[in-house]
Design a protein around this motif. Structure first.
Motif, PDB file in Angstrom:
ATOM      1  N   SER A   1      89.800  20.450  22.666  1.00  0.00           N
ATOM      2  CA  SER A   1      89.276  21.415  23.638  1.00  0.00           C
ATOM      3  C   SER A   1      87.901  20.991  24.151  1.00  0.00           C
ATOM      4  CB  SER A   1      89.185  22.792  22.960  1.00  0.00           C
ATOM      5  OG  SER A   1      88.182  23.553  23.560  1.00  0.00           O
TER       6      SER A   1
ATOM      7  N   ASP B   1      85.972  22.692  26.021  1.00  0.00           N
ATOM      8  CA  ASP B   1      85.034  23.830  25.900  1.00  0.00           C
ATOM      9  C   ASP B   1      84.380  23.831  24.527  1.00  0.00           C
ATOM     10  OD1 ASP B   1      85.710  24.612  28.364  1.00  0.00           O
ATOM     11  OD2 ASP B   1      86.907  26.364  27.769  1.00  0.00           O
TER      12      ASP B   1
ATOM     13  N   GLU C   1      81.915  20.933  24.243  1.00  0.00           N
ATOM     14  CA  GLU C   1      80.660  21.214  24.973  1.00  0.00           C
ATOM     15  C   GLU C   1      79.789  22.204  24.208  1.00  0.00           C
ATOM     16  OE1 GLU C   1      81.288  22.506  29.065  1.00  0.00           O
ATOM     17  OE2 GLU C   1      82.432  20.661  29.389  1.00  0.00           O
ATOM     18  N   LYS C   2      80.441  23.252  23.663  1.00  0.00           N
ATOM     19  CA  LYS C   2      79.698  24.294  22.941  1.00  0.00           C
ATOM     20  C   LYS C   2      79.043  23.694  21.684  1.00  0.00           C
ATOM     21  CE  LYS C   2      80.557  28.874  21.037  1.00  0.00           C
ATOM     22  NZ  LYS C   2      81.049  28.809  19.680  1.00  0.00           N
TER      23      LYS C   2
END
Ligand SMILES: NC(=O)c1ccc[n+]([C@@H]2O[C@H](COP(=O)([O-])OP(=O)(O)OC[C@H]3O[C@@H](n4cnc5c(N)ncnc54)[C@H](OP(=O)(O)O)[C@@H]3O)[C@@H](O)[C@H]2O)c1
Length: 265
Positions: free
Chosen positions: A37, A39, A42-43
């Motif tokens: 993922s 996302d 990045e998080k």
């Protein structure tokens, strides 16, 4: 010892991989975060950067060999080398063999077996150049086939066997190979498990099973990398189970038979 070492941990956006990444980053390592993922990658990169850690994220599926080659290119073009690879990404899998779909069998094998071997294959020459380390994360479920978790046990035993073969295959390359067998570890709320139909569902908290903390598991992984011991456990229970199975395999299988209802419910 890990200062400025370039360390890739596959599946490091949560759980054991993320906690290990955090502890290594605290010791000055340059961490490469990975998971499918983008996302989550990045998080995690943002969180690590906020802490002042040196971190680089590469999202993608490590069971895809072309992605592993691409990941290698990105690491080498950014840092020029890699020192440690921790093959951690995997999926928990539930269900008996009789009830499982062929999709579950294939996905479990791809994620847990191919997903550990392919990064090691793609990075082997670079790890040879740095006399680096590859650590495979197996499980105590890889000691003996657990009833009701057949494909998970099967894939984790396979990883143990891959590590055993590679340990001797790479003697002339001076690459350290290790395999860690974590005990049941506390889970993130977002941890998923694959069902008999190959779908993913959130894992409900395990009741009645004593778990090891994420911190302890991460510490054991780091101790193993430092000591370069081939085999490492995160609990006495794991060590005991392993030794017991070596000397009394039939007794452990019998114990599994008695406990099968607890595993298969
Ligand atoms: N937790 C335990 O009790 C326990 C016990 C013994 C051994 N282990 C082993 O320890 C390791 C970590 O377990 P965990 O509980 O921390 O896992 P987890 O919470 O389920 O996290 C797994 C991580 O791997 C990533 N991932 C899954 N498939 C991937 C793929 N094909 N390519 C790239 N990334 C992938 C996931 O992110 P995405 O979904 O974004 O890809 C996630 O970041 C596993 O090898 C597991 O078998 C765990």
């Amino acid at each position: 010892m890990f200062k400025e070492k370039v360390i890739l941990i596959t599946g490091s956006t949560q759980g054991i991989g993320k906690r290990t990444a955090c502890r290594l980053a605290e010791q000055g390592a340059i961490i490469i975060i990975n998971s499918r993922s983008s996302d989550k990658v990045e998080k995690t990169v943002a969180e690590f950067t906020d802490h002042g850690f040196t971190v680089f994220g590469i999202s993608g599926d490590v069971s895809d060999y072309l992605f592993c080659q691409e990941m290698r290119k990105q690491i080498i073009s950014h840092y020029g080398r890699i020192d440690v690879l921790i093959c951690n990404a995997a999926i928990a899998v539930e269900g008996t063999i009789a009830d499982s779909s062929s999709r579950t069998i294939e996905l479990a094998t791809r994620t847990n077996v191919h997903g550990s071997i392919y990064p090691a294959m793609a990075l082997m020459d670079d790890l040879t150049a740095t006399k680096g380390s590859i650590l495979f994360i197996s499980s105590i479920a890889g000691i003996v086939g657990l009833p009701g978790f057949a494909m998970y046990s099967c894939t984790k035993k396979a990883i143990f066997s891959v590590a055993e073969s590679m340990k001797n295959e790479v003697v002339d390359r001076c690459v350290f190979i290790g395999v860690c067998l974590p005990d049941f570890t506390e889970n993130e709320d977002s941890k998923q498990i694959m069902t008999i139909n190959g779908e993913l569902k959130t894992l409900v908290k395990r009741n009645g099973i004593k778990t090891v903390t994420l911190d302890r598991t991460a510490k054991c992984i780091i101790r193993q990398l430092k000591s370069k011991r081939f085999l490492y456990f995160t609990s006495l229970r794991g060590r005991f189970m392993y030794e017991f199975y070596r000397f009394f395999p039939r007794l452990l299988l019998f114990a599994m038979k008695i406990k099968r209802k607890q595993f298969m419910k």
